[in-house]
Write a protein that holds these residues in place. Structure first.
Motif, PDB file in Angstrom:
ATOM      1  N   ASP A 289       0.832  -1.208   0.000  1.00 17.04           N
ATOM      2  CA  ASP A 289       0.000   0.000   0.000  1.00 17.04           C
ATOM      3  C   ASP A 289       0.868   1.260   0.000  1.00 17.04           C
ATOM      4  O   ASP A 289       0.559   2.242  -0.690  1.00 17.04           O
ATOM      5  N   GLY A 290       1.950   1.221   0.772  1.00 19.64           N
ATOM      6  CA  GLY A 290       2.849   2.376   0.790  1.00 19.64           C
ATOM      7  C   GLY A 290       3.491   2.613  -0.555  1.00 19.64           C
ATOM      8  O   GLY A 290       3.660   3.766  -0.986  1.00 19.64           O
ATOM      9  N   GLU A 291       3.857   1.531  -1.244  1.00 15.69           N
ATOM     10  CA  GLU A 291       4.479   1.670  -2.566  1.00 15.69           C
ATOM     11  C   GLU A 291       3.473   2.195  -3.594  1.00 15.69           C
ATOM     12  O   GLU A 291       3.773   3.091  -4.378  1.00 15.69           O
ATOM     13  N   VAL A 292       2.264   1.640  -3.573  1.00 11.81           N
ATOM     14  CA  VAL A 292       1.238   2.066  -4.539  1.00 11.81           C
ATOM     15  C   VAL A 292       0.896   3.544  -4.325  1.00 11.81           C
ATOM     16  O   VAL A 292       0.649   4.281  -5.302  1.00 11.81           O
ATOM     17  N   ALA A 293       0.889   3.984  -3.087  1.00 11.00           N
ATOM     18  CA  ALA A 293       0.578   5.387  -2.804  1.00 11.00           C
ATOM     19  C   ALA A 293       1.608   6.328  -3.423  1.00 11.00           C
ATOM     20  O   ALA A 293       1.295   7.493  -3.721  1.00 11.00           O
ATOM     21  N   GLU A 294       2.837   5.832  -3.623  1.00  6.44           N
ATOM     22  CA  GLU A 294       3.886   6.665  -4.201  1.00  6.44           C
ATOM     23  C   GLU A 294       3.670   6.906  -5.692  1.00  6.44           C
ATOM     24  O   GLU A 294       4.174   7.883  -6.242  1.00  6.44           O
ATOM     25  N   TRP A 295       2.950   6.012  -6.366  1.00  6.92           N
ATOM     26  CA  TRP A 295       2.860   6.075  -7.832  1.00  6.92           C
ATOM     27  C   TRP A 295       2.151   7.327  -8.346  1.00  6.92           C
ATOM     28  O   TRP A 295       2.355   7.723  -9.495  1.00  6.92           O
ATOM     29  N   GLN A 299       6.281  14.014  -8.196  1.00  5.78           N
ATOM     30  CA  GLN A 299       7.725  13.881  -8.403  1.00  5.78           C
ATOM     31  C   GLN A 299       8.042  12.506  -9.001  1.00  5.78           C
ATOM     32  O   GLN A 299       7.278  11.559  -8.881  1.00  5.78           O
ATOM     33  N   GLU A 300       9.216  12.444  -9.612  1.00  6.98           N
ATOM     34  CA  GLU A 300       9.688  11.166 -10.120  1.00  6.98           C
ATOM     35  C   GLU A 300      10.051  10.256  -8.948  1.00  6.98           C
ATOM     36  O   GLU A 300      10.214  10.718  -7.816  1.00  6.98           O
ATOM     37  N   PRO A 301      10.201   8.966  -9.214  1.00  8.29           N
ATOM     38  CA  PRO A 301      10.578   8.053  -8.115  1.00  8.29           C
ATOM     39  C   PRO A 301      11.923   8.433  -7.510  1.00  8.29           C
ATOM     40  O   PRO A 301      12.773   9.060  -8.148  1.00  8.29           O
ATOM     41  N   SER A 377       7.923   6.276 -15.561  1.00  2.00           N
ATOM     42  CA  SER A 377       9.012   6.255 -14.586  1.00  2.00           C
ATOM     43  C   SER A 377       8.694   5.327 -13.419  1.00  2.00           C
ATOM     44  O   SER A 377       9.559   4.586 -12.935  1.00  2.00           O
ATOM     45  N   TYR A 378       7.439   5.326 -12.971  1.00  2.00           N
ATOM     46  CA  TYR A 378       7.086   4.439 -11.857  1.00  2.00           C
ATOM     47  C   TYR A 378       7.006   2.987 -12.300  1.00  2.00           C
ATOM     48  O   TYR A 378       7.240   2.065 -11.509  1.00  2.00           O
TER      49      TYR A 378
END
Length: 630
Positions: A289-295, A299-301, A377-378
């Protein structure tokens, strides 16, 4: 004589009564002292003067036996208090022996007295018809019960979360108890009591029953189940406790039953795995969930110091699983194998969830429901996550586990890589399909502008590919180059252009050579190894267009078949249509070489190309290959 005997019978009875009266008159002073002696003996018992009390009791019992014999078996009421008095002394002896651990330190004389009373009583015989008083067995039972009461009484059972502290207290207390038995209690008892063995077996039996009772209660948590397994299988039989070198052979610990039964171990292992699985599922879902929220960020990864896209998620996932596998090695191989299987199963489920999340991410973006500024990028960052998991998943393979155990996870990782590549290439296709819609054409024959646009758009799209780590970088770049070539071939097969003269055929051949060179230079600049390029297929097709004598087309077709075994009659016909100068007979002769010519030699690692190109009906969506990233 018979009548004379009958007349003497009353006389005989009077003689017997006279003898009893004579004996009673002689015993009367002693009989009068019996009530006072009973009270005095009870006072001695209450004062814990057990030897004196036993002497007093025996004197009273001897008087009782003497009176009984003298009176011909007649029981006098004055002796009715001896039974309760003897029971009171027996209870006092039992109580003293039951507190042996305390008395051995504080009042060993009382303990010795109690044991001596029991031993003397064991050797006593009586003329009265009384059941024997087995005080020796009562003492042995009192030793056992007192020991269990001290360490395993019901109020001492641990509550939820207190198991570790309770076991740690036992780790200290039980060896100390055995040392006390050997040093202080054994010298107070006869050798046949086997005090050290009795202590060891009683402590073991009490602990075993206590644990059985504990396991019948509410289900344990993961920490308590692990603690109990480790303590019972390693600490308890280890050198700190029952395996201590200081514990002599008289303890006879080799005859002890296992502290936990196989059913207990199975129950605890199943409980531990179940609880850990629930925790792992929760942590993995939290990481995903934390990773998906970043997408969806603007900003870029994030990147590592080398510039590669980076996220802590792979390390977190592997750390969660690896720590659970590693810690179970402290318990048993069977538990480690169970947790290892659970970890691989949950990692596979996590990868499937990751795959599904990527599909939803792509669908929402492409439908415009959630446009992401840095969509590609993601996806590239996700490819790095897959690479990190793939390169480090071997840490989940403990020693002694079959080597093929990781195969399902590795297959899931490969599937995840293909999925990410496919999503990236679908995005590339959306960029390129409008550009290939006008190729080939008269404008294409005369100007490199069309392919220049393709190369510029491709270079722009692939500008961040370098942030993907090898080998995924080479895989992705190779599939991107292959996608461009496939789109090129798809466009050639659509029949949009038919050359009207030899000059146009020469122009088309020259354009294809320049296009092949331009594509090669583009992907070499992007970092793709030349050995995996697909663009050279255009040079082979150029020869088919540039051939001046149509009657020699069969040889070129055979050569094309050798290099690309998946080329079909439809593809050859579409290319011949592009030439514009092939008669029906020449076409049939050229196509016959596909069937009659030499069969292509198999080559390892040969990838499908023409079989992924629809001909002659255009179908842009099917131009996406189903190769290594499909």
């Amino acid at each position: 004589m018979a009548k004379a005997v009958q007349t003497l019978e009353p006389l005989r009875e009077q003689v017997v009564q006279h003898k009893q009266l004579q004996a009673l008159s002689q015993l009367l002073p002693r009989l009068r002292a019996v009530p006072a002696a009973v009270v005095h003996t009870q006072t001695l018992i209450d004062a814990h003067r057990l030897l004196e009390a036993y002497v007093g009791l025996r004197e009273l019992e001897q008087l009782q036996e003497e009176t009984w014999a003298s009176l011909g078996g007649l029981e006098l009421p004055v002796f009715e208090g001896l039974g309760p008095l003897a029971e009171a002394l027996g209870q006092a002896v039992e109580a003293a022996v039951g507190a042996a651990g305390q008395l051995a330190r504080e009042d060993p004389a009382l303990l010795v007295a109690a044991v001596r009373v029991a031993e003397v009583e064991a050797g006593r015989t009586t003329s009265l018809e009384q059941a024997p008083r087995d005080w020796r067995q009562r003492c042995l039972r009192a030793l056992e019960e007192g020991l269990e009461r001290v360490h395993f009484g019901t109020p001492l059972l641990p509550g939820p979360g207190a198991l570790a502290g309770w076991l740690e207290a036992l780790r200290v207390a039980l060896p100390a108890e055995l040392a006390t038995a050997e040093a202080l209690i054994a010298p107070c008892c006869p050798p046949h009591y086997k005090v050290v063995q009795l202590w060891a077996h009683t402590l073991h039996g009490g602990l075993r029953r206590c644990l059985q009772q504990f396991l019948e209660g509410p289900e344990l948590g993961a920490a308590d189940a692990f603690t109990l397994l480790h303590w019972a299988l390693h600490v308890y039989p280890g050198p700190e406790m029952m395996g201590s070198l200081e514990l002599g052979p008289e303890a006879d610990v080799s005859q002890l039953e296992p502290l936990l039964t196989l059913e207990n171990i199975e129950q605890l292992e199943a409980t531990f795995v179940s609880k850990v699985r629930a925790s792992v599922v929760q942590w993995l879902q939290k990481a995903l969930d934390g990773e998906v929220a970043e997408w969806g960020r603007e900003q870029e990864p994030d990147t590592d110091p080398s510039g590669f896209y980076h996220s802590p998620m792979p390390a977190i996932v592997l750390q969660i699983l690896e720590e659970n596998i590693r810690v179970t090695s402290l318990v048993s191989q069977s538990l480690q194998q169970r947790v290892h299987g659970m970890a691989l199963s949950e990692l596979g489920a996590f990868l499937r969830s990751f795959n599904d999340a990527l599909i939803r991410f792509s669908r929402d973006h492409l439908r415009g429901e959630a446009v992401v500024p840095h969509y590609v990028s993601y996806l590239l960052a996700a490819l790095n996550h897959q690479s990190a998991l793939s390169s480090s998943v071997s840490v989940l393979q403990p020693e002694g586990v079959v080597s093929g155990a990781l195969a399902p996870v590795e297959a899931a990782l490969d599937e995840l890589q293909r999925r990410i590549c496919r999503l990236v290439l679908e995005a590339l296709l959306l960029e390129l399909q409008p550009l290939f819609a006008t190729l080939p054409s008269r404008r294409w024959l005369s100007s490199p502008e069309l392919l220049n646009n393709v190369c510029e758009r491709t270079a722009l799209f692939c500008r961040n590919f370098w942030r993907v780590r090898n080998p995924a970088f080479q895989v992705l770049l190779a599939e991107a180059e292959r996608t461009v070539v496939l789109q090129y071939l798809c466009a050639l097969m659509q029949g949009r252009l038919v050359c009207r003269s030899a000059d146009e055929r020469n122009q088309a051949a020259e354009r294809m050579q320049q296009d092949a060179t331009q594509l090669r230079d583009l992907f070499l600049d992007l970092g793709l190894e030349e050995s995996v390029h697909c663009a050279p297929v255009l040079l082979t097709l150029r020869k088919l267009l540039n051939l001046h004598d149509p009657t020699m087309l069969g040889l070129e077709v055979a050569s094309l078949r050798q290099q690309f075994p998946d080329v079909s009659e439809e593809h050859i016909s579409a290319l011949l249509d592009l030439r514009g100068d092939v008669s029906r007979e020449q076409r049939l002769a050229a196509l016959s070489f596909l069937q009659d010519g030499p069969q292509p030699s198999p080559r390892a690692g040969r990838r499908a190309l023409f079989s992924l190109v629809p001909a002659p009906t255009p179908s842009p969506s099917s131009c996406l290959f189903s190769g290594s990233c499909a």
